[in-house]
Design a protein around this motif. Structure first.
Motif, PDB file in Angstrom:
ATOM      1  N   SER A   1      86.747 -64.734 118.558  1.00  0.00           N
ATOM      2  CA  SER A   1      86.862 -65.928 117.720  1.00  0.00           C
ATOM      3  C   SER A   1      87.712 -67.002 118.396  1.00  0.00           C
ATOM      4  O   SER A   1      87.436 -68.197 118.259  1.00  0.00           O
ATOM      5  N   VAL A   2      88.726 -66.591 119.138  1.00  0.00           N
ATOM      6  CA  VAL A   2      89.542 -67.563 119.888  1.00  0.00           C
ATOM      7  C   VAL A   2      88.710 -68.197 121.001  1.00  0.00           C
ATOM      8  O   VAL A   2      88.743 -69.414 121.212  1.00  0.00           O
ATOM      9  N   GLU A   3      87.953 -67.374 121.702  1.00  0.00           N
ATOM     10  CA  GLU A   3      87.084 -67.878 122.766  1.00  0.00           C
ATOM     11  C   GLU A   3      86.100 -68.908 122.223  1.00  0.00           C
ATOM     12  O   GLU A   3      85.928 -69.997 122.806  1.00  0.00           O
ATOM     13  N   LYS A   4      85.463 -68.591 121.102  1.00  0.00           N
ATOM     14  CA  LYS A   4      84.465 -69.505 120.520  1.00  0.00           C
ATOM     15  C   LYS A   4      85.110 -70.809 120.076  1.00  0.00           C
ATOM     16  O   LYS A   4      84.502 -71.883 120.194  1.00  0.00           O
TER      17      LYS A   4
ATOM     18  N   THR B   1     102.614 -74.171 133.091  1.00  0.00           N
ATOM     19  CA  THR B   1     101.333 -73.946 132.429  1.00  0.00           C
ATOM     20  C   THR B   1     101.524 -73.786 130.924  1.00  0.00           C
ATOM     21  O   THR B   1     102.294 -72.920 130.489  1.00  0.00           O
ATOM     22  N   PRO B   2     100.858 -74.586 130.101  1.00  0.00           N
ATOM     23  CA  PRO B   2     100.945 -74.395 128.647  1.00  0.00           C
ATOM     24  C   PRO B   2     100.434 -73.010 128.258  1.00  0.00           C
ATOM     25  O   PRO B   2      99.358 -72.587 128.694  1.00  0.00           O
ATOM     26  N   PHE B   3     101.215 -72.327 127.434  1.00  0.00           N
ATOM     27  CA  PHE B   3     100.946 -70.939 127.045  1.00  0.00           C
ATOM     28  C   PHE B   3     100.995 -70.853 125.526  1.00  0.00           C
ATOM     29  O   PHE B   3     101.927 -71.343 124.903  1.00  0.00           O
ATOM     30  N   LEU B   4      99.971 -70.221 124.920  1.00  0.00           N
ATOM     31  CA  LEU B   4      99.883 -70.128 123.465  1.00  0.00           C
ATOM     32  C   LEU B   4      99.726 -68.685 123.026  1.00  0.00           C
ATOM     33  O   LEU B   4      98.767 -68.013 123.411  1.00  0.00           O
ATOM     34  N   GLY B   5     100.660 -68.209 122.194  1.00  0.00           N
ATOM     35  CA  GLY B   5     100.531 -66.912 121.552  1.00  0.00           C
ATOM     36  C   GLY B   5     100.016 -67.087 120.133  1.00  0.00           C
ATOM     37  O   GLY B   5     100.486 -67.972 119.412  1.00  0.00           O
ATOM     38  N   ILE B   6      99.047 -66.259 119.739  1.00  0.00           N
ATOM     39  CA  ILE B   6      98.439 -66.367 118.405  1.00  0.00           C
ATOM     40  C   ILE B   6      98.626 -65.052 117.657  1.00  0.00           C
ATOM     41  O   ILE B   6      98.238 -63.993 118.164  1.00  0.00           O
ATOM     42  N   CYS B   7      99.180 -65.122 116.452  1.00  0.00           N
ATOM     43  CA  CYS B   7      99.382 -63.988 115.552  1.00  0.00           C
ATOM     44  C   CYS B   7     100.217 -62.911 116.251  1.00  0.00           C
ATOM     45  O   CYS B   7     101.372 -63.132 116.568  1.00  0.00           O
ATOM     46  N   LEU B   8      99.653 -61.739 116.512  1.00  0.00           N
ATOM     47  CA  LEU B   8     100.399 -60.715 117.242  1.00  0.00           C
ATOM     48  C   LEU B   8     100.848 -61.249 118.597  1.00  0.00           C
ATOM     49  O   LEU B   8     101.897 -60.852 119.111  1.00  0.00           O
ATOM     50  N   GLY B   9     100.068 -62.166 119.154  1.00  0.00           N
ATOM     51  CA  GLY B   9     100.448 -62.786 120.423  1.00  0.00           C
ATOM     52  C   GLY B   9     101.746 -63.563 120.337  1.00  0.00           C
ATOM     53  O   GLY B   9     102.470 -63.674 121.331  1.00  0.00           O
TER      54      GLY B   9
ATOM     55  N   VAL C   1      97.059 -73.147 106.470  1.00  0.00           N
ATOM     56  CA  VAL C   1      96.479 -72.381 107.575  1.00  0.00           C
ATOM     57  C   VAL C   1      96.355 -70.925 107.126  1.00  0.00           C
ATOM     58  O   VAL C   1      96.914 -70.518 106.109  1.00  0.00           O
ATOM     59  N   TYR C   2      95.641 -70.133 107.926  1.00  0.00           N
ATOM     60  CA  TYR C   2      95.262 -68.773 107.516  1.00  0.00           C
ATOM     61  C   TYR C   2      96.132 -67.720 108.207  1.00  0.00           C
ATOM     62  O   TYR C   2      96.209 -67.673 109.436  1.00  0.00           O
ATOM     63  N   PHE C   3      96.748 -66.867 107.389  1.00  0.00           N
ATOM     64  CA  PHE C   3      97.641 -65.814 107.881  1.00  0.00           C
ATOM     65  C   PHE C   3      97.063 -64.429 107.611  1.00  0.00           C
ATOM     66  O   PHE C   3      96.424 -64.190 106.589  1.00  0.00           O
ATOM     67  N   VAL C   4      97.345 -63.492 108.522  1.00  0.00           N
ATOM     68  CA  VAL C   4      97.124 -62.057 108.298  1.00  0.00           C
ATOM     69  C   VAL C   4      98.259 -61.329 109.016  1.00  0.00           C
ATOM     70  O   VAL C   4      98.239 -61.181 110.241  1.00  0.00           O
ATOM     71  N   HIS C   5      99.269 -60.890 108.259  1.00  0.00           N
ATOM     72  CA  HIS C   5     100.392 -60.209 108.916  1.00  0.00           C
ATOM     73  C   HIS C   5     101.263 -59.477 107.895  1.00  0.00           C
ATOM     74  O   HIS C   5     101.315 -59.849 106.718  1.00  0.00           O
ATOM     75  N   SER C   6     101.950 -58.452 108.387  1.00  0.00           N
ATOM     76  CA  SER C   6     102.920 -57.703 107.589  1.00  0.00           C
ATOM     77  C   SER C   6     104.347 -57.921 108.071  1.00  0.00           C
ATOM     78  O   SER C   6     105.297 -57.769 107.305  1.00  0.00           O
ATOM     79  N   TYR C   7     104.498 -58.238 109.348  1.00  0.00           N
ATOM     80  CA  TYR C   7     105.810 -58.472 109.945  1.00  0.00           C
ATOM     81  C   TYR C   7     105.902 -59.944 110.324  1.00  0.00           C
ATOM     82  O   TYR C   7     104.888 -60.605 110.555  1.00  0.00           O
TER      83      TYR C   7
ATOM     84  N   GLU D   1      92.320 -70.472 114.930  1.00  0.00           N
ATOM     85  CA  GLU D   1      90.863 -70.355 115.112  1.00  0.00           C
ATOM     86  C   GLU D   1      90.141 -70.037 113.812  1.00  0.00           C
ATOM     87  O   GLU D   1      88.908 -70.139 113.747  1.00  0.00           O
ATOM     88  N   LYS D   2      90.901 -69.655 112.767  1.00  0.00           N
ATOM     89  CA  LYS D   2      90.314 -69.365 111.462  1.00  0.00           C
ATOM     90  C   LYS D   2      90.815 -70.325 110.385  1.00  0.00           C
ATOM     91  O   LYS D   2      90.620 -70.075 109.195  1.00  0.00           O
ATOM     92  N   SER D   3      91.433 -71.423 110.821  1.00  0.00           N
ATOM     93  CA  SER D   3      92.082 -72.348 109.887  1.00  0.00           C
ATOM     94  C   SER D   3      91.367 -73.681 109.758  1.00  0.00           C
ATOM     95  O   SER D   3      92.000 -74.730 109.563  1.00  0.00           O
ATOM     96  N   ALA D   4      90.047 -73.654 109.896  1.00  0.00           N
ATOM     97  CA  ALA D   4      89.199 -74.827 109.634  1.00  0.00           C
ATOM     98  C   ALA D   4      89.649 -76.035 110.460  1.00  0.00           C
ATOM     99  O   ALA D   4      90.070 -75.880 111.603  1.00  0.00           O
ATOM    100  N   GLU D   5      89.564 -77.236 109.884  1.00  0.00           N
ATOM    101  CA  GLU D   5      89.822 -78.461 110.643  1.00  0.00           C
ATOM    102  C   GLU D   5      91.266 -78.545 111.122  1.00  0.00           C
ATOM    103  O   GLU D   5      91.538 -79.035 112.225  1.00  0.00           O
ATOM    104  N   VAL D   6      92.203 -78.083 110.302  1.00  0.00           N
ATOM    105  CA  VAL D   6      93.610 -78.098 110.712  1.00  0.00           C
ATOM    106  C   VAL D   6      93.796 -77.233 111.960  1.00  0.00           C
ATOM    107  O   VAL D   6      94.452 -77.626 112.927  1.00  0.00           O
ATOM    108  N   GLY D   7      93.205 -76.054 111.943  1.00  0.00           N
ATOM    109  CA  GLY D   7      93.328 -75.162 113.090  1.00  0.00           C
ATOM    110  C   GLY D   7      92.697 -75.726 114.345  1.00  0.00           C
ATOM    111  O   GLY D   7      93.252 -75.592 115.448  1.00  0.00           O
ATOM    112  N   MET D   8      91.549 -76.375 114.206  1.00  0.00           N
ATOM    113  CA  MET D   8      90.913 -76.985 115.366  1.00  0.00           C
ATOM    114  C   MET D   8      91.765 -78.110 115.942  1.00  0.00           C
ATOM    115  O   MET D   8      91.847 -78.276 117.166  1.00  0.00           O
ATOM    116  N   GLN D   9      92.440 -78.854 115.063  1.00  0.00           N
ATOM    117  CA  GLN D   9      93.322 -79.911 115.545  1.00  0.00           C
ATOM    118  C   GLN D   9      94.511 -79.321 116.293  1.00  0.00           C
ATOM    119  O   GLN D   9      94.949 -79.870 117.317  1.00  0.00           O
TER     120      GLN D   9
END
Length: 205
Positions: free
Chosen positions: A14-17, A73-81, A146-152, A189-197
């Motif tokens: 989903s991140v790749e797409k 180099t710009p580096f982005l961690g997503i969720c568990l990342g 935005v869309y979250f999925v996490h326990s920690y 990547e799962k947060s619609a227009e806000v996430g794409m921005q």
């Protein structure tokens, strides 16, 4: 070129797409040369902290990640990342994280001081509160969902790196920024227009 680090993380496709949708050339790789020559690098992830660090070490990626974050180099961690960038998590006692950023990850408490119950993991949309001028949030209004999925959740030791929080029984460090290192607890990547921005802003930093 955007290099997405492949350590068998669950949300790679989903991140790749999402980046391809934004017109980026994308490579999913664990090859050190590919990662080091990329214009931008992304560390995605869903799952358990300890298992993820085990795979990162098994694939010889720990030193590569640390090396690339020391460059411009710009580096982005997503969720568990995002979580893996910090020192440790209560989810996996005794397992050290990458330690690029200082802080720990406590479990979200499922009951507040008044006895109100919260579902853990948190799954769903929640609003962001911005702190300072986060470069990922250019053109986005305070309070955006935005869309979250996490326990920690990340509890960063250096509060100056926290650029967005959200409230879910506790204050969650939803996004951090330190030099060329960016990270989000939520899934852009799962947060619609806000996430794409947000991802578009990452491509432009």
């Amino acid at each position: 070129m955007v290099a997405i680090i492949d350590y068998d993380a669950g949300n790679i496709k989903s991140v790749e797409k999402a980046f391809e949708y934004l017109g980026s050339q994308v490579v999913v790789t664990r090859d050190a040369k590919e990662i080091m020559k990329a214009d931008r690098v992304v560390l995605p992830g869903v799952g358990a902290f300890g298992d993820a660090m085990g795979r990162i070490r098994e694939y010889g990626l720990e030193d590569i990640i640390k090396e690339v974050t020391k460059k411009d180099t710009p580096f982005l961690g997503i969720c568990l990342g995002q979580q893996l960038l910090f020192d440790s998590s209560d989810e996996s006692k005794g397992v050290s994280g990458l330690g690029i950023l200082r802080g720990n990850l406590p479990l979200i408490p499922d009951v507040d001081a008044s006895g109100n119950h919260y579902k853990v993991p948190q799954i769903g949309w929640n609003s962001l509160k911005f702190h300072g001028e986060g470069r990922l949030f250019k053109g986005i209004d305070d309070g955006a969902f935005v869309y979250f999925v996490h326990s920690y959740y990340v509890s960063a030791a250096d509060r100056s790196i926290v650029k967005a929080t959200t409230d879910y029984n506790v204050t969650v460090d939803a996004s951090v920024e330190c030099g060329n290192v960016f990270a989000c607890q939520f899934h852009p990547e799962k947060s619609a227009e806000v996430g794409m921005q947000i991802l578009k802003n990452f491509l432009e930093v």
